[in-house]
Design a protein around this motif. Sequence first.
Motif, mmCIF file in Angstrom:
data_model
loop_
_atom_site.group_PDB
_atom_site.id
_atom_site.type_symbol
_atom_site.label_atom_id
_atom_site.label_comp_id
_atom_site.label_asym_id
_atom_site.label_seq_id
_atom_site.Cartn_x
_atom_site.Cartn_y
_atom_site.Cartn_z
ATOM 1 N N ALA A 58 9.321 -37.903 20.865
ATOM 2 C CA ALA A 58 10.572 -38.765 19.908
ATOM 3 C C ALA A 58 10.789 -40.015 21.110
ATOM 4 N N VAL A 59 10.194 -40.795 20.336
ATOM 5 C CA VAL A 59 10.254 -42.400 21.201
ATOM 6 C C VAL A 59 11.398 -42.901 20.221
ATOM 7 N N ALA A 60 12.643 -44.207 21.772
ATOM 8 C CA ALA A 60 13.741 -44.974 20.639
ATOM 9 C C ALA A 60 12.795 -46.063 21.098
ATOM 10 N N LEU A 61 13.366 -47.212 19.901
ATOM 11 C CA LEU A 61 12.573 -48.322 20.473
ATOM 12 C C LEU A 61 13.797 -49.361 20.423
ATOM 13 N N TYR A 100 7.440 -38.884 17.069
ATOM 14 C CA TYR A 100 8.311 -40.260 16.135
ATOM 15 C C TYR A 100 8.846 -41.067 17.080
ATOM 16 N N ALA A 101 9.185 -42.133 16.115
ATOM 17 C CA ALA A 101 9.568 -43.102 16.532
ATOM 18 C C ALA A 101 11.017 -43.934 16.104
ATOM 19 N N CYS A 102 12.086 -44.273 16.314
ATOM 20 C CA CYS A 102 13.342 -44.998 16.111
ATOM 21 C C CYS A 102 13.263 -45.855 16.482
ATOM 22 N N CYS A 103 13.772 -46.888 14.838
ATOM 23 C CA CYS A 103 14.398 -48.220 16.339
ATOM 24 C C CYS A 103 15.490 -48.610 14.931
#
Length: 300
Positions: free
Chosen positions: A15-18, A110-113
Amino acid sequence: MIDITYNGMIPGKTAVALGYFDGLHLGHLGVIRAALSQEGLSSAVFTFNCDTTLPKFKNPEDIISFENKRELLSRVGVNYLYAPDFAEVCGLTAEEFVSEILVKRLNAGYACCGTNFRFGRNGSGTPGLLAEIGARYDMRAETVPDVCHNRVMISSTHIRELIRGGNVEEANTLLGYELWYRLPVVRGNEIGGRLLSFPTINQIIPETNVIPRFGVYKSFVQLDKRNYRGVTNIGVKPTIENRRDGDGVVMETHIIGFDGDLYGQNVSVSLCGFIRPERKFPDLEELKKQIAADKELAMN
């Protein structure tokens, strides 16, 4: 310990926070917590090294160093950090960024920003486009709402303004931690210990950092996992002639209850309250009296 990954794919879905995360304030932490909360996925952060040059930061004013950012990310439990130079990825299209960086390199499920995040060549990618492209690669994407304090969105721009104005108490509230420097101790003119009876450590704030208002601050100094109270002067030491610290802005700290030799060591100093502006005194005796008063305030 956080893993800095530059080559190859991360094993297992992430799960990546950008984000650029300049300052890693409470608003940024909201994005990172979204990644941390994804069950069954390792957490990762995509950001940029503070030394890189982004178009919107032609004259960088970093709130914290990249090394401090890395340590804070490790403290909150992030497993992986990927922080390339901006030049390495700025030529990628939005599609290439998702496929090459998020999918192939970071193995993102999953990615979020944040709402203002942009990616891809010329910043063409929006949070909505991230979700659209991500769906083609079986990657779910989410836009995390802005975090507000007193109904105002927390932003790095506002935090910089507070720091430049000396309002470190409010800045610390929005950061979620005390404004923090880890810098080498350099040799100064040694007047503090010899003539003023207040030995100090001298550190030079890098030009790429946002510079706090010149003045005297309450501070904490961490030495060997122990916190000491301190009195920190930031500025150019106008009362002292013939400084030996060079042309940079000097952070000079009297560590209350400590009198050891720290030259050459990297020492952490946190600013927690503004005491008074920097000013020139008529002589060293008057300066000594004022430092004693500053110390009393810092101890209380």
